[in-house]
Design a protein around this motif. Structure first.
Motif, short mmCIF file in Angstrom:
data_model
loop_
_atom_site.label_atom_id
_atom_site.label_comp_id
_atom_site.label_asym_id
_atom_site.label_seq_id
_atom_site.Cartn_x
_atom_site.Cartn_y
_atom_site.Cartn_z
N LEU A 13 0.83 -1.20 0.00
CA LEU A 13 0.00 0.00 0.00
C LEU A 13 0.87 1.26 0.00
CD1 LEU A 13 -2.81 1.25 0.11
CD2 LEU A 13 -2.73 1.04 2.59
N LEU A 14 1.90 1.27 0.82
CA LEU A 14 2.81 2.42 0.86
C LEU A 14 3.49 2.62 -0.50
CD1 LEU A 14 4.16 4.65 2.50
CD2 LEU A 14 5.89 2.98 3.18
N GLY A 15 3.90 1.53 -1.14
CA GLY A 15 4.53 1.62 -2.45
C GLY A 15 3.60 2.19 -3.50
N ILE A 16 2.33 1.77 -3.45
CA ILE A 16 1.34 2.29 -4.40
C ILE A 16 1.15 3.79 -4.20
CG2 ILE A 16 -1.12 2.26 -4.98
CD1 ILE A 16 -1.02 -0.79 -4.43
N ILE A 17 1.02 4.20 -2.94
CA ILE A 17 0.82 5.62 -2.64
C ILE A 17 2.03 6.44 -3.07
CG2 ILE A 17 0.56 7.29 -0.76
CD1 ILE A 17 -1.16 5.12 0.66
N MET A 34 -1.33 22.01 -11.11
CA MET A 34 -0.78 20.84 -10.42
C MET A 34 -1.36 20.72 -9.02
SD MET A 34 1.04 18.15 -10.22
CE MET A 34 2.13 18.13 -11.61
N ARG A 35 -1.48 21.81 -8.30
CA ARG A 35 -2.05 21.76 -6.95
C ARG A 35 -3.49 21.26 -6.98
NH1 ARG A 35 1.19 26.32 -6.57
NH2 ARG A 35 -0.50 27.71 -7.14
N LYS A 36 -4.28 21.75 -7.94
CA LYS A 36 -5.67 21.28 -8.06
C LYS A 36 -5.70 19.78 -8.36
CE LYS A 36 -7.76 25.61 -9.53
NZ LYS A 36 -8.46 26.32 -10.61
N ARG A 37 -4.80 19.36 -9.22
CA ARG A 37 -4.75 17.93 -9.58
C ARG A 37 -4.36 17.08 -8.36
NH1 ARG A 37 -0.85 15.28 -14.13
NH2 ARG A 37 -1.78 13.23 -14.10
N LEU A 38 -3.39 17.57 -7.57
CA LEU A 38 -2.97 16.85 -6.37
C LEU A 38 -4.11 16.73 -5.37
CD1 LEU A 38 0.60 18.28 -5.74
CD2 LEU A 38 0.02 15.92 -6.26
N GLN A 44 -9.44 11.29 -4.21
CA GLN A 44 -9.81 10.02 -4.81
C GLN A 44 -9.12 8.85 -4.11
OE1 GLN A 44 -8.68 10.67 -8.90
NE2 GLN A 44 -10.64 11.61 -9.44
N LEU A 45 -7.83 9.03 -3.79
CA LEU A 45 -7.10 7.98 -3.09
C LEU A 45 -7.67 7.74 -1.71
CD1 LEU A 45 -3.41 8.77 -4.09
CD2 LEU A 45 -4.74 6.76 -4.73
N GLN A 46 -8.03 8.82 -1.03
CA GLN A 46 -8.62 8.69 0.30
C GLN A 46 -9.94 7.92 0.24
OE1 GLN A 46 -9.45 12.39 2.25
NE2 GLN A 46 -9.73 11.43 4.23
N GLU A 47 -10.74 8.22 -0.76
CA GLU A 47 -12.03 7.54 -0.93
C GLU A 47 -11.82 6.06 -1.23
OE1 GLU A 47 -15.82 7.75 -3.94
OE2 GLU A 47 -14.85 9.64 -3.39
N LYS A 48 -10.87 5.75 -2.10
CA LYS A 48 -10.59 4.35 -2.43
C LYS A 48 -10.07 3.59 -1.22
CE LYS A 48 -9.65 4.85 -7.36
NZ LYS A 48 -8.66 4.71 -8.43
N ALA A 49 -9.20 4.22 -0.44
CA ALA A 49 -8.66 3.58 0.76
C ALA A 49 -9.77 3.33 1.77
CB ALA A 49 -7.56 4.44 1.37
N SER A 50 -10.66 4.28 1.92
CA SER A 50 -11.78 4.12 2.84
C SER A 50 -12.68 2.97 2.39
CB SER A 50 -12.57 5.42 2.91
OG SER A 50 -13.68 5.29 3.76
#
Length: 69
Positions: A13-17, A34-38, A44-50
Motif C-alpha cells: 500500500l505504501l509503495g502504491i501511494i 498541479m495543486r488542483k490535480r494533487l 480520490q485515493l482517500q475515498e478508495k482507501a476508505s
C-alpha cells in the motif's frame, strides 16, 4: 492474518501511494493546475482507501461469523 502478512500488505500500500505521488509530481504540469490535480487525486485515493478498509472489515466480519468467533 499474521504480522508478516500485515507488514507485506502495508508495504504494498505504501509503495502504491508513493508511486502515485511521484508520478503526479513528475508530470509536466506546474503551479495552480498541479495543486488542483494533487488535491483531486488525494481525495480520490482517500475515498478508495476508505472503501477498501470497509470491504476488508466486511470480509473479516464474514470470516469471523463463519468461524463462529
Amino acid at each position: 492474518m499474521s504480522d508478516s502478512n500485515n507488514g507485506f500488505l502495508g508495504g504494498v500500500l505504501l509503495g502504491i501511494i508513493l508511486g502515485a505521488v511521484l508520478a503526479i509530481l513528475y508530470a509536466p504540469e506546474k503551479g495552480e493546475k498541479m495543486r488542483k490535480r494533487l488535491v483531486k487525486k488525494s481525495g480520490q485515493l482517500q475515498e478508495k482507501a476508505s472503501d477498501a478498509l470497509g470491504t476488508a472489515g466486511d470480509l473479516m466480519g464474514k470470516g469471523r461469523k463463519k468461524m463462529g468467533i
